[in-house]
Design an enzyme around this catalytic site. Structure first.
Site, PDB file in Angstrom:
ATOM      1  N   GLU A  17       2.189  -9.960  -1.699  1.00  0.00           N
ATOM      2  CA  GLU A  17       2.731 -10.954  -2.616  1.00  0.00           C
ATOM      3  C   GLU A  17       4.117 -11.438  -2.195  1.00  0.00           C
ATOM      4  O   GLU A  17       4.873 -11.975  -3.005  1.00  0.00           O
ATOM      5  CB  GLU A  17       2.700 -10.402  -4.040  1.00  0.00           C
ATOM      6  CG  GLU A  17       1.248 -10.285  -4.492  1.00  0.00           C
ATOM      7  CD  GLU A  17       1.053  -9.535  -5.785  1.00  0.00           C
ATOM      8  OE1 GLU A  17       1.924  -8.747  -6.167  1.00  0.00           O
ATOM      9  OE2 GLU A  17       0.006  -9.744  -6.404  1.00  0.00           O
ATOM     10  N   GLY A  52       0.776  -1.235   0.000  1.00  0.00           N
ATOM     11  CA  GLY A  52       0.000   0.000   0.000  1.00  0.00           C
ATOM     12  C   GLY A  52       0.804   1.280   0.000  1.00  0.00           C
ATOM     13  O   GLY A  52       0.309   2.313   0.463  1.00  0.00           O
ATOM     14  N   HIS A  58       8.001  -7.325  -9.786  1.00  0.00           N
ATOM     15  CA  HIS A  58       6.643  -7.566 -10.287  1.00  0.00           C
ATOM     16  C   HIS A  58       5.996  -6.212 -10.540  1.00  0.00           C
ATOM     17  O   HIS A  58       6.071  -5.316  -9.701  1.00  0.00           O
ATOM     18  CB  HIS A  58       5.819  -8.350  -9.265  1.00  0.00           C
ATOM     19  CG  HIS A  58       4.345  -8.253  -9.527  1.00  0.00           C
ATOM     20  ND1 HIS A  58       3.774  -8.656 -10.711  1.00  0.00           N
ATOM     21  CD2 HIS A  58       3.332  -7.756  -8.778  1.00  0.00           C
ATOM     22  CE1 HIS A  58       2.461  -8.432 -10.669  1.00  0.00           C
ATOM     23  NE2 HIS A  58       2.182  -7.876  -9.507  1.00  0.00           N
ATOM     24  N   THR A 116       4.612  -6.452   1.320  1.00  0.00           N
ATOM     25  CA  THR A 116       3.672  -6.692   0.230  1.00  0.00           C
ATOM     26  C   THR A 116       2.905  -7.993   0.444  1.00  0.00           C
ATOM     27  O   THR A 116       3.462  -8.974   0.931  1.00  0.00           O
ATOM     28  CB  THR A 116       4.412  -6.729  -1.132  1.00  0.00           C
ATOM     29  OG1 THR A 116       3.483  -7.124  -2.136  1.00  0.00           O
ATOM     30  CG2 THR A 116       5.576  -7.694  -1.126  1.00  0.00           C
TER      31      THR A 116
END
Length: 192
Positions: A74, A44, A93, A72
């Site tokens: 991910e 974020g 990414h 993150t």
């Protein structure tokens, strides 16, 4: 590598991705591996406002070792890359528009766009769809990451790995520029 240098390189790549339009404000994530320590962008946070003090450090299981922000969502995608291949030192990414268009179409990139594409990539496979931030997004990563440094995440974006964060970023940028040029060519001459 020194702690600050790892963080600085991540910040530099975040700024470059933002400057080149490869990420929206809160999109994408970047990591660097240094031994058993993984340096990651936080969740974020705008990539164009990224700073060294915001970088999170985790172990290979994703457990936070340092940092005040949340890593993150991910993180498992990054740690899985590192666990699958010892030669990976960084993961990038992002949602680069041209590469992401192929990802949204769930298409492998196999056409022989240019000699550069053939030499650099050969093929960029698209992983099956998985909800971002869940383990489903990387369910078949192990089928491809051993043979490809760049893969698409269906309906989502692009994932690149390299020995360094600049190498992973450069692969992403190269793919994006080749796809952009191919798109322009097709607007001029069709599929010829």
């Amino acid at each position: 590598m020194m702690d600050y240098e790892n963080k600085r390189q991540i910040v530099d790549v975040c700024h470059m991705m933002s400057d080149r339009g490869l990420v929206g404000t809160y999109e994408g994530n970047v990591s660097v591996r240094d031994g058993d320590r993984i340096y990651l962008t936080p969740s974020g946070q705008s990539k164009d406002l990224q700073s060294e003090g915001k970088i999170i450090v985790t172990d290979l299981e994703g457990k936070v070792l340092e940092g005040q922000l949340v890593p993150t969502s991910e993180t498992p995608m990054h740690t899985k890359c590192y666990k699958l291949r010892d030669d990976i030192g960084a993961v990038v990414h992002c949602h680069a528009p041209y590469a992401t268009a192929y990802a949204q179409a769930a298409m492998d990139i196999e056409n022989k766009i240019s000699p550069e594409f053939i030499m650099l990539f050969g093929k960029v496979p698209c992983l099956k769809y998985g909800t971002p931030g869940t383990l489903d997004i990387i369910a078949d990563l192990d089928k491809y990451i051993m043979d490809y440094d760049v893969v698409l995440l269906a309906n989502h974006g692009v994932l690149a790995v390299g020995k360094t964060v600049m190498e992973a970023y450069s692969k992403t940028l190269s793919l994006e520029m080749l796809l952009k040029t191919d798109y322009i060519r097709r607007q001029i001459c069709g599929d010829n």
